[in-house]
Design a protein around this motif. Structure first.
Motif, mmCIF file in Angstrom:
data_model
loop_
_atom_site.group_PDB
_atom_site.id
_atom_site.type_symbol
_atom_site.label_atom_id
_atom_site.label_comp_id
_atom_site.label_asym_id
_atom_site.label_seq_id
_atom_site.Cartn_x
_atom_site.Cartn_y
_atom_site.Cartn_z
ATOM 1 N N VAL A 60 -7.153 -47.874 42.094
ATOM 2 C CA VAL A 60 -7.199 -48.130 40.657
ATOM 3 C C VAL A 60 -8.468 -47.468 40.114
ATOM 4 C CG1 VAL A 60 -7.292 -49.882 38.846
ATOM 5 C CG2 VAL A 60 -5.936 -50.294 40.921
ATOM 6 N N ILE A 61 -8.275 -46.575 39.143
ATOM 7 C CA ILE A 61 -9.386 -45.822 38.562
ATOM 8 C C ILE A 61 -9.437 -46.051 37.062
ATOM 9 C CG2 ILE A 61 -9.355 -44.069 40.387
ATOM 10 C CD1 ILE A 61 -7.842 -42.211 38.428
ATOM 11 N N GLY A 62 -10.539 -45.663 36.457
ATOM 12 C CA GLY A 62 -10.718 -45.779 35.017
ATOM 13 C C GLY A 62 -12.194 -45.830 34.706
ATOM 14 N N THR A 63 -12.524 -45.668 33.466
ATOM 15 C CA THR A 63 -13.928 -45.668 33.068
ATOM 16 C C THR A 63 -14.548 -47.051 33.236
ATOM 17 O OG1 THR A 63 -15.444 -44.930 31.328
ATOM 18 C CG2 THR A 63 -13.519 -46.169 30.628
ATOM 19 N N SER A 64 -15.859 -47.100 33.260
ATOM 20 C CA SER A 64 -16.560 -48.390 33.336
ATOM 21 C C SER A 64 -16.105 -49.269 32.183
ATOM 22 C CB SER A 64 -18.070 -48.172 33.230
ATOM 23 O OG SER A 64 -18.530 -47.426 34.323
ATOM 24 N N ILE A 102 -2.098 -43.765 42.732
ATOM 25 C CA ILE A 102 -3.296 -43.878 41.911
ATOM 26 C C ILE A 102 -2.875 -44.455 40.568
ATOM 27 C CG2 ILE A 102 -5.183 -42.663 40.748
ATOM 28 C CD1 ILE A 102 -5.000 -40.522 42.964
ATOM 29 N N VAL A 103 -3.512 -45.551 40.196
ATOM 30 C CA VAL A 103 -3.260 -46.191 38.905
ATOM 31 C C VAL A 103 -4.488 -45.962 38.029
ATOM 32 C CG1 VAL A 103 -2.809 -48.359 37.690
ATOM 33 C CG2 VAL A 103 -1.780 -47.955 39.941
ATOM 34 N N TRP A 104 -4.274 -45.287 36.907
ATOM 35 C CA TRP A 104 -5.363 -44.995 35.972
ATOM 36 C C TRP A 104 -5.268 -45.938 34.786
ATOM 37 C CZ3 TRP A 104 -5.302 -39.917 32.633
ATOM 38 C CH2 TRP A 104 -6.423 -39.888 31.798
ATOM 39 N N LEU A 105 -6.272 -46.790 34.623
ATOM 40 C CA LEU A 105 -6.361 -47.644 33.440
ATOM 41 C C LEU A 105 -7.013 -46.799 32.342
ATOM 42 C CD1 LEU A 105 -7.490 -51.085 34.914
ATOM 43 C CD2 LEU A 105 -5.177 -50.227 34.480
ATOM 44 N N ASP A 106 -6.194 -46.259 31.474
ATOM 45 C CA ASP A 106 -6.627 -45.319 30.437
ATOM 46 C C ASP A 106 -6.516 -45.969 29.063
ATOM 47 O OD1 ASP A 106 -7.369 -43.006 29.100
ATOM 48 O OD2 ASP A 106 -5.336 -42.175 29.127
ATOM 49 N N TYR A 107 -7.347 -46.992 28.859
ATOM 50 C CA TYR A 107 -7.332 -47.711 27.589
ATOM 51 C C TYR A 107 -8.130 -46.955 26.530
ATOM 52 C CZ TYR A 107 -5.733 -51.674 30.418
ATOM 53 O OH TYR A 107 -5.039 -52.498 31.261
ATOM 54 N N SER A 108 -7.893 -47.299 25.277
ATOM 55 C CA SER A 108 -8.597 -46.648 24.173
ATOM 56 C C SER A 108 -10.101 -46.914 24.265
ATOM 57 C CB SER A 108 -8.071 -47.175 22.833
ATOM 58 O OG SER A 108 -8.546 -48.499 22.610
ATOM 59 N N PHE A 109 -10.853 -46.051 23.607
ATOM 60 C CA PHE A 109 -12.307 -46.200 23.568
ATOM 61 C C PHE A 109 -12.685 -47.567 23.003
ATOM 62 C CE2 PHE A 109 -16.257 -46.090 21.215
ATOM 63 C CZ PHE A 109 -17.142 -45.655 22.183
ATOM 64 N N PHE A 110 -12.088 -47.956 21.904
ATOM 65 C CA PHE A 110 -12.476 -49.212 21.254
ATOM 66 C C PHE A 110 -12.126 -50.429 22.106
ATOM 67 C CE2 PHE A 110 -12.267 -46.199 17.727
ATOM 68 C CZ PHE A 110 -13.569 -46.322 17.272
ATOM 69 N N HIS A 111 -10.985 -50.403 22.757
ATOM 70 C CA HIS A 111 -10.608 -51.513 23.639
ATOM 71 C C HIS A 111 -11.602 -51.615 24.797
ATOM 72 C CE1 HIS A 111 -8.014 -54.358 25.720
ATOM 73 N NE2 HIS A 111 -8.317 -53.680 26.818
ATOM 74 N N THR A 112 -11.912 -50.485 25.405
ATOM 75 C CA THR A 112 -12.826 -50.464 26.547
ATOM 76 C C THR A 112 -14.230 -50.885 26.132
ATOM 77 O OG1 THR A 112 -11.499 -48.687 27.519
ATOM 78 C CG2 THR A 112 -13.702 -49.020 28.433
ATOM 79 N N PHE A 113 -14.681 -50.397 24.979
ATOM 80 C CA PHE A 113 -16.009 -50.748 24.489
ATOM 81 C C PHE A 113 -16.105 -52.251 24.231
ATOM 82 C CE2 PHE A 113 -19.243 -50.867 20.985
ATOM 83 C CZ PHE A 113 -20.328 -50.536 21.777
ATOM 84 N N LYS A 114 -15.081 -52.806 23.622
ATOM 85 C CA LYS A 114 -15.061 -54.250 23.371
ATOM 86 C C LYS A 114 -15.107 -55.024 24.692
ATOM 87 C CE LYS A 114 -11.838 -57.712 22.019
ATOM 88 N NZ LYS A 114 -10.460 -57.935 21.749
#
Length: 175
Positions: free
Chosen positions: A6-10, A82-94
């Motif tokens: 599982v990957i994705g930004t912090s 590989i599962v990429w959690l590619d959520y929007s910037f605003f969702h991730t920031f929140k």
């Protein structure tokens, strides 16, 4: 689907999602940060980290939570999904703001046995802030994984791109 990374930004929720997926599949969950970080925010050197990670990846099935590019060559020898959690910037920031506040307030140990906790100073007033890291790396990480998903790796590994919490719930329900 027996060896899943599982990957994705912090701040995307990799650890939470990985634990839930591992529980659903009755697989061990390997959190790369828990392997990497030592007490007092020290960390394993690259060679020791890769050796320790390799021994964990030799298991028959697992859900691996984590990005760390230096591990790609190793982990992708084993991975089948590989599962990429590619959520929007605003969702991730929140999400990262809420998580950082909660961890700073609770002082709960992040990785068992390390004693490492987060603080308001570290999270909100430091160059080591995970929030700053997310802000600096969100778009770069997104571009990197978009390239990955368009690469030849797609011919040998199942790639799953999840763009919303609703899609994540659906994936977990059908796993």
């Amino acid at each position: 689907m027996k060896r899943i990374n599982v990957i994705g930004t912090s701040g995307s929720g990799k650890s939470h999602f990985s634990r839930r997926l591992a529980q659903k599949l009755d697989f061990p969950c390997i959190e790369m940060d828990a392997v990497f970080w030592l007490p007092n925010w020290e960390h394993l050197d690259t060679e020791d980290f890769l050796l320790k990670l390799q021994s964990l990846l030799e298991q028959e099935a697992w859900v691996l939570d984590g990005n760390q590019s230096k591990t790609n060559t190793l982990k992708w020898q084993y991975v089948d999904t590989i599962v990429w959690l590619d959520y929007s910037f605003f969702h991730t920031f929140k999400q990262i703001l809420v998580r950082s506040f909660k961890r700073s307030w609770s002082k709960q140990e992040i990785w068992e046995g390390t004693g490492n906790t987060e603080s308001f100073r570290r999270n909100f007033f430091s160059s080591e802030s995970v929030i700053v890291w997310m802000l600096q790396n969100y778009w770069k990480t997104k571009r990197k994984y978009a390239k990955l998903f368009a690469s030849e790796l797609a011919n040998s590994v199942r790639l799953v791109r999840i763009k919303s919490p609703k899609q994540a719930e659906l994936f977990l329900a059908n796993a």
